[in-house]
Write a protein that holds these residues in place. Structure first.
Motif, PDB file in Angstrom:
ATOM      1  N   UNK A  56       0.759  -1.363   0.013  1.00  0.00           N
ATOM      2  CA  UNK A  56      -0.171  -0.225  -0.076  1.00  0.00           C
ATOM      3  C   UNK A  56       0.928   1.340  -0.018  1.00  0.00           C
ATOM      4  N   UNK A  57       2.117   1.041   0.327  1.00  0.00           N
ATOM      5  CA  UNK A  57       3.057   2.354   0.618  1.00  0.00           C
ATOM      6  C   UNK A  57       4.296   1.961  -0.131  1.00  0.00           C
ATOM      7  N   UNK A  58       4.803   2.976  -0.903  1.00  0.00           N
ATOM      8  CA  UNK A  58       5.982   2.867  -1.547  1.00  0.00           C
ATOM      9  C   UNK A  58       7.138   2.568  -0.634  1.00  0.00           C
ATOM     10  N   UNK A  59       8.311   1.544  -0.751  1.00  0.00           N
ATOM     11  CA  UNK A  59       9.224   1.518  -0.275  1.00  0.00           C
ATOM     12  C   UNK A  59      10.731   1.533  -1.147  1.00  0.00           C
ATOM     13  N   UNK A  60      11.656   2.018  -0.489  1.00  0.00           N
ATOM     14  CA  UNK A  60      12.788   1.756  -1.376  1.00  0.00           C
ATOM     15  C   UNK A  60      14.033   1.286  -0.601  1.00  0.00           C
ATOM     16  N   UNK A  78       9.292  -3.010  -6.385  1.00  0.00           N
ATOM     17  CA  UNK A  78       8.156  -3.214  -6.875  1.00  0.00           C
ATOM     18  C   UNK A  78       7.407  -1.819  -7.515  1.00  0.00           C
ATOM     19  N   UNK A  79       8.121  -1.340  -8.453  1.00  0.00           N
ATOM     20  CA  UNK A  79       7.546   0.054  -8.884  1.00  0.00           C
ATOM     21  C   UNK A  79       6.739  -0.408 -10.235  1.00  0.00           C
ATOM     22  N   UNK A  80       6.191   0.577 -10.765  1.00  0.00           N
ATOM     23  CA  UNK A  80       5.513   0.605 -12.169  1.00  0.00           C
ATOM     24  C   UNK A  80       6.148   0.110 -13.140  1.00  0.00           C
ATOM     25  N   UNK A  81       5.855  -0.021 -14.545  1.00  0.00           N
ATOM     26  CA  UNK A  81       6.308  -0.210 -15.701  1.00  0.00           C
ATOM     27  C   UNK A  81       7.482   0.753 -16.019  1.00  0.00           C
TER      28      UNK A  81
END
Length: 299
Positions: free
Chosen positions: A130-134, A172-175
């Motif tokens: 649900x949240x973006x992680x780096x 797990x980013x977008x294309x």
């Protein structure tokens, strides 16, 4: 029409229209990407690694893939860019204290979103998609993007290592984000190849210079520092030549002088009294006596 038994066909049974596009359940997709390995499709368990494109793998699955890179394996295309273990980063994750394991998080037959096993150590957000992680490429520490935006710094919040903006990899980013990460990965690999090629001629030049300097240093050392054996050979050869040039008379005189006792001219009386040629060492006939053996036999 073959309507036996009073059956009436409907329009969608007679006319073939366009196929409906199957919609993917977003919740199921998030669970598959954040809770399961991309290669083996098994649940993520420590140690967990990520590639330079931000995909999550079990470390054991990556090792098995590198040992056997057969194209028949399922999901082999997702890890085709992994060339060795240097291409992946082991994640330094923070455990979620609310996670009770697989059995503890199940509540009956109702479908509930599973509790995340890991969280952000700064903000406390769950790592559930649900949240973006780096992840930091240098140390492998994982943080939420919100924490990095709120606390702007170039030092890792967990281990204290320094990092740059290029060291951040989005998980797990977008294309579009995956394409950008792939472009950075190719540029990084090309840069490392060019650096290796530039180092090789420098190493060859240094070795050739060393080989050229070695004989010069040997010549200098031989001229400055002569071997003592060479000196001995030179002295002995010069002596032999001098003896050959000198006649037999000189050799005889040298041998006779060597057998003579040392000269005592110009010496003190104490020094002269050491030798048997001194007057104090001589005895008269009266003082001299005959030697008598212990057992005398008279015949």
């Amino acid at each position: 029409m073959g309507c036996d038994g009073g059956t009436i066909p409907k329009r969608h049974e007679l006319v073939k229209g366009p196929k409906r596009v199957e919609k993917i359940d977003k919740n199921a997709e998030l669970v598959a990407r954040w809770y399961y390995c991309t290669l083996s499709q098994e649940k993520l368990t420590k140690p967990i690694v990520t590639c330079e494109l931000g995909r999550l793998y079990n470390k054991d699955a990556v090792i098995e893939f590198l040992l056997d890179k057969s194209p028949d394996k399922p999901h082999a295309e997702s890890a085709a860019h992994i060339k060795s273990m240097k291409s992946v980063i082991e994640l330094n994750l923070s455990d979620n204290p609310a996670w009770l394991g697989d059995k503890g998080n199940r509540k009956g037959d109702a479908y509930d979103e599973p509790c995340a096993q890991f969280i952000c150590p700064v903000v406390g957000l769950e790592m559930n998609g649900r949240h973006r992680f780096c992840v930091l490429r240098g140390c492998g520490c994982v943080f939420s993007e919100r924490a990095l935006k709120e606390i702007k710094t170039d030092i890792c919040h967990k281990c204290g290592a320094r990092f740059q903006d290029d060291d951040l990899i989005l998980l797990n980013g977008d294309k579009e984000e995956v394409q950008e990460l792939r472009r950075k990965m190719e540029e990084r690999r090309l840069k490392t190849k060019l650096e290796k090629k530039s180092k090789k001629p420098k190493a060859m030049e240094s070795t050739s210079q060393k080989d050229q300097d070695l004989p010069r240093s040997k010549e200098v050392s031989s001229g400055s520092k002569s071997n003592p054996r060479d000196r001995i050979d030179f002295v002995s050869s010069s002596k032999m030549r001098a003896e050959e040039s000198s006649g037999p008379s000189e050799k005889a005189t040298k041998s006779s002088s060597a057998t003579k006792r040392p000269a005592t001219d110009g010496k003190s009386e104490a020094y002269k009294s050491i030798f048997s040629s001194h007057s104090s060492a001589k005895r008269s006939n009266d003082e001299s006596c005959n030697w008598i053996a212990q057992s005398t036999f008279y015949i």
